[in-house]
Scaffold this active site. Structure first.
Site, PDB file in Angstrom:
ATOM      1  N   TRP A 154       2.884   9.045 -16.278  1.00 60.26           N
ATOM      2  CA  TRP A 154       2.941   7.605 -16.056  1.00 60.26           C
ATOM      3  C   TRP A 154       2.923   6.941 -17.428  1.00 60.26           C
ATOM      4  O   TRP A 154       2.062   7.226 -18.261  1.00 60.26           O
ATOM      5  CB  TRP A 154       1.717   7.209 -15.238  1.00 60.26           C
ATOM      6  N   ASP A 235      -6.701  12.396 -13.134  1.00 67.15           N
ATOM      7  CA  ASP A 235      -6.310  11.083 -12.647  1.00 67.15           C
ATOM      8  C   ASP A 235      -5.829  11.285 -11.210  1.00 67.15           C
ATOM      9  O   ASP A 235      -4.801  11.929 -10.990  1.00 67.15           O
ATOM     10  CB  ASP A 235      -5.194  10.478 -13.514  1.00 67.15           C
ATOM     11  N   LYS A 271      -3.061   2.705  -3.733  1.00 67.59           N
ATOM     12  CA  LYS A 271      -2.041   3.184  -2.813  1.00 67.59           C
ATOM     13  C   LYS A 271      -2.615   3.640  -1.491  1.00 67.59           C
ATOM     14  O   LYS A 271      -2.127   3.267  -0.432  1.00 67.59           O
ATOM     15  CB  LYS A 271      -1.255   4.359  -3.432  1.00 67.59           C
TER      16      LYS A 271
END
Lengths: 424, 456
Positions: A154, A235, A271
């Site tokens: 990311w 993460d 999310k």
């Protein structure tokens, strides 16, 4: 006495002759910053008037009508909360109730580590905030350390550790030829990194590639980490979203815990609970014992205090209301599975549609990869064609957000991908 | 000859890992043996076992935050008459936290609106909120706003706004030095230091008069290097409650502009000080009116009671529209690696209220009621001390403004009041007037009287 008034009169006499309008701006040398590569995509999409436009850029879930979704469990939790509680400051470490429930998700419902209070944990501003707190913490207490970041990752990971002033190194991850994991090179990089290095790992549903190690591969990675004494920072932004089962998606973390690693972990509800704009997450650091956990937590709070003092309450209340109510929690688990299943269905549909068009290329990576994103393998030039000719918006690394694919647009998308990939 | 492996009855995770490795790396005979007899394993040697020490094992425990630590101590106290005058959060006459009616209404509207979604806000936050916040502090007819010279970004309350502004200055401004008043909110120096600025102080509070040390302030700002940043409390100075008069502000402005000093306003109490939003914004508007540049951090924690929602805004007033646009793009680069985008809930509440005429008016009424209650507490405390004949001049209690009173009590007296009377305040003698009620004023007056007479 007299001299003091003379001084102040003198100051005022000098100052009144200065006009402010003649002074140039302090900021005239400020350069315009480049647009954020991910968020800039949505901006461009919104500005496009074409009726055929498709947004497969930002990783925010959409239903089959292409609409954002507020989960029912969230709506129910919110109506319970609104009007009932005050809006007082949370402690610096955030909502303890939310944090406790969140740790259970990552570490296990009945985890001894939680019972033994060995985990230093604070509420954080979603995944970004959790990573940033850890990066600042790492810099403060291991100032000479670096962070090993997978290639690719990311984009904001690089920004976070850079702003924390932690030097970055990379390790092999994605294998472009197979569009899968470059496991051999990954293991080499792990072995060759100096003992005690800090590594950033995506717990599941790797962003942007969707390529995850298998369970066996995770076990080997964990073993090698032990041999080298490396620190694993996970993460986890997509727990539940990858396979549809939060327990299964936490497997990588559980393997490392079984092997005795003292990990760090960033968790996000953006999310999997659809709480994007509420900025709810958690940073945890597993310690040797309760005493150390108290110490580490106190230091994490010291980093939060001059950043935002204490975290926002609303999103945390939603999370703790849902997770501490068995009915709401079950509803949430069902809704997460629905989201994950729809994405898995779209992967199958996209792959089949492209194959039906007679593409000579292999598209099995679409269904091999997992989570919200598909690393299509398209080049930046092909991506530009998708955008300019077909009004399809995605990031230039070829990352497609499967959440933006619907039964309504999958045919159009498949056709466009086939078109631009034929002239590879 | 096939190698024979010891049978293990207990298979540790380590052993399983090693077996997996052997399967991957070993020769075919070993592999086929493994697959035929799953109970055969290789035991791990003790050096391969992981009993790792924590990489953070040498860290010491951080001290309690001096302000938030007061509430921690208060919560532990079992006394039924304990009084919390520590954190600056408003309390009603009944000592309860208050959610404004207009806030509840706005929240219900938001929650019941099924068309609302919880998507990410843009990096700089909710657009409506930003525009309305700028108008609130700079005035609806501010030329700077009309000329598009103001960039406003939503941040996490006052703290977040200050931090983002400080990070921006550390990266893009030619001067790394910031002057903060002596004393100031305890978190100010930390915010600026961690952002990479150097902190110096300017004289502000005069303990002898319990008022403003105006001479000292002017002297210190006069000797600041050109371009230095100056932190100014827009109104209701925290912790002293001592504000410059409008005349004094005019002089401060003239001095700062003549020396090219950059104003950075912290506006955490707009409307809370005098009860009037416009009156409390006068100092900020005065600086903007002269056409110069400045920064302003706003918080809705107190004046809208949105404390835990973390709602605030940073505005940078620039010379031109083009500069403002470039500045905004750079602010995004500060925010994105910190938390990506700000939380939506509180900002939605604020925007809902500010854009609706009726709700806005309702808010001003409720805000004035809070400010009036505090002003009334000041008067009551002053009267109570006078009635007791407490030694000393206590008029500063009614001269100071806003949520806090700098009592002038020393650390020994403060400790005495906590121990003997279970009254909690920060050790600098700062009391939150918002924590007082008509019922508790006599208790506080007794405690101050005792401290003033028995502890010197």
């Amino acid at each position: 006495m007299a001299s003091r008034t003379a001084i102040s009169r003198g100051i005022l006499r000098r100052s009144s002759t200065f006009g402010v309008r003649s002074v140039a701006s302090w900021w005239k040398n400020v350069d315009p910053a480049p647009k954020d590569p991910i968020l800039g995509v949505t901006e461009a999409f919104l500005a496009d008037p074409s009726p055929d436009k498709v947004n497969v850029g930002v990783g925010a879930y959409r239903d089959d009508n292409g609409k954002p979704v507020v989960l029912e469990c969230v709506r129910e939790a919110e109506s319970k909360i609104a009007g009932n509680l005050n809006m007082e400051y949370l402690p610096m470490g955030g909502s303890m109730k939310m944090v406790e429930e969140t740790l259970k998700l990552a570490y296990g419902e009945n985890s001894d580590l939680i019972k033994e209070k060995r985990i230093a944990a604070v509420q954080a501003l979603s995944g970004t905030g959790a990573c940033r707190l850890f990066a600042d913490f790492q810099k403060r207490f291991h100032p000479d350390s670096q962070i090993y970041i997978p290639v690719p990752t990311w984009a904001n990971h690089h920004n976070i550790w850079r702003d924390a002033q932690v030097p970055q190194r990379t390790f092999h991850y994605y294998h472009p030829e197979s569009k899968g994991l470059d496991f051999a090179s990954l293991m080499d990089d792990v072995k060759n990194a100096p003992s005690g290095s800090f590594f950033l790992l995506h717990a599941c549903a790797h962003n942007p590639t969707g390529v995850d190690p298998s369970e066996e591969q995770w076990r080997e990675i964990s073993y090698q980490f032990k041999v080298n004494g490396h620190f694993a920072f996970f993460d986890m932004a997509y727990q539940g979203f990858a396979s549809g089962d939060p327990e299964r998606d936490a497997k990588s973390i559980r393997i490392f815990l079984e092997d005795g690693h003292l990990i760090g972990c960033a968790q996000s509800y953006a999310k999997n609970m659809g709480l994007y704009g509420q900025r709810v997450g958690c940073l945890s650091v597993l310690c040797e014992d309760e005493t150390q956990a108290v110490v580490v937590k106190s230091q994490l709070q010291q980093i939060a205090r001059p950043m935002y003092s204490n975290p926002p309450v609303h999103g945390a209340l939603i999370v703790s209301t849902i997770l501490s109510d068995p009915d709401l929690k079950n509803l949430w688990l069902k809704e997460v599975k629905v989201m994950a299943d729809r994405i898995i269905g779209m992967r199958t549909a996209l792959r089949e549609n492209i194959e039906k068009l007679g593409s000579s290329l292999s598209w099995e990576h679409i269904t091999n990869q997992i989570g919200m994103f598909c690393y299509s393998g398209l080049t930046p030039e092909q991506v530009d064609r998708l955008t300019n000719e077909f009004h399809i918006y995605l990031t230039r690394n070829g990352r497609i957000s499967m959440a933006g694919v619907t039964t309504g647009n999958v045919g159009y998308l498949a056709n466009a991908i086939h078109e631009v990939s034929q002239s590879a | 000859m096939r190698p024979r492996f010891p049978l293990a009855t207990h298979v540790s995770p380590t052993d399983r890992r090693l077996s997996a490795l052997v399967r991957h790396l070993g020769d075919s005979s070993a592999s086929s043996m493994e697959s035929q007899n799953p109970n055969q394993t290789i035991s791990a040697s003790s050096t391969a076992a992981f009993n790792g020490d924590s990489v953070f094992g040498n860290i010491v425990r951080a001290p309690e935050d001096p302000i938030l630590g007061v509430t921690v101590a208060y919560n532990k106290d079992p006394s039924p008459t304990k009084l919390n005058l520590g954190v600056g959060a408003y309390r009603t006459e009944e000592g309860k936290p208050l959610v404004l009616n207009v806030v509840r209404r706005a929240e219900q509207l938001i929650v019941n609106d099924r068309s609302r979604v919880k998507e990410y806000l843009p990096i700089i936050g909710l657009t409506d909120f930003n525009k309305l916040s700028a108008k609130l502090i700079f005035g609806t007819d501010s030329p700077a706003i009309q000329e598009n010279r103001v960039t406003t970004v939503q941040c996490l309350s006052g703290t977040g706004s200050l931090r983002v502004g400080a990070e921006f200055l550390a990266r893009h401004y030619h001067q790394r030095l910031i002057y903060i008043p002596q004393p100031t909110w305890g978190n100010h120096p930390k915010i600026f230091t961690v952002a990479g600025l150097s902190v110096k102080t300017y004289r502000y509070y005069d303990p002898k008069t319990r008022g403003l040390n105006f001479q000292g302030l002017l002297e210190d700002l006069s000797s600041a290097p050109s371009g230095a940043i100056v932190l100014l409390h827009a109104c209701a100075h925290n912790p002293t409650g001592v504000d410059p008069t409008i005349e004094q502000w005019k002089q401060i402005r003239q001095l700062m502009r003549s020396k090219g000093l950059l104003p950075f306003f912290d506006s955490a109490y707009q409307g809370f000080a005098s009860g009037s939003l416009d009156a409390d914004a006068q100092p900020v508007r005065m600086f903007v009116a002269d056409g110069g540049e400045c920064l302003a951090a706003q918080s809705y924690a107190k004046n809208m009671g949105l404390y835990g929602e973390r709602v605030g805004a940073l505005s940078i007033v620039c010379k031109t529209e083009d500069v403002a646009s470039r500045v905004e793009s750079q602010l995004k680069l500060v925010i994105r690696p910190m938390y990506s985008s700000p939380p939506i809930h509180g900002a939605s509440i604020v925007a809902t209220i500010l854009k609706d005429k009726d709700m806005y008016n309702e808010w001003t009424v409720e805000l004035k009621a809070m400010a009036d209650r505090i002003i009334s507490m000041r008067q009551q405390l002053f009267d109570a001390l006078r009635a007791r004949g407490t030694p000393g001049d206590w008029s500063h209690i009614i001269k100071q403004i806003g949520m806090f009173t700098f009592t002038g009590l020393n650390t020994e007296q403060v400790a005495f009041m906590t121990k003997e009377y279970h009254i909690y305040m920060t050790s600098d003698g700062r009391i939150s007037m918002a924590g007082l009620s008509s019922r508790t004023v006599p208790l506080l007056a007794d405690a101050i009287h005792a401290a003033a007479t028995r502890v010197v």
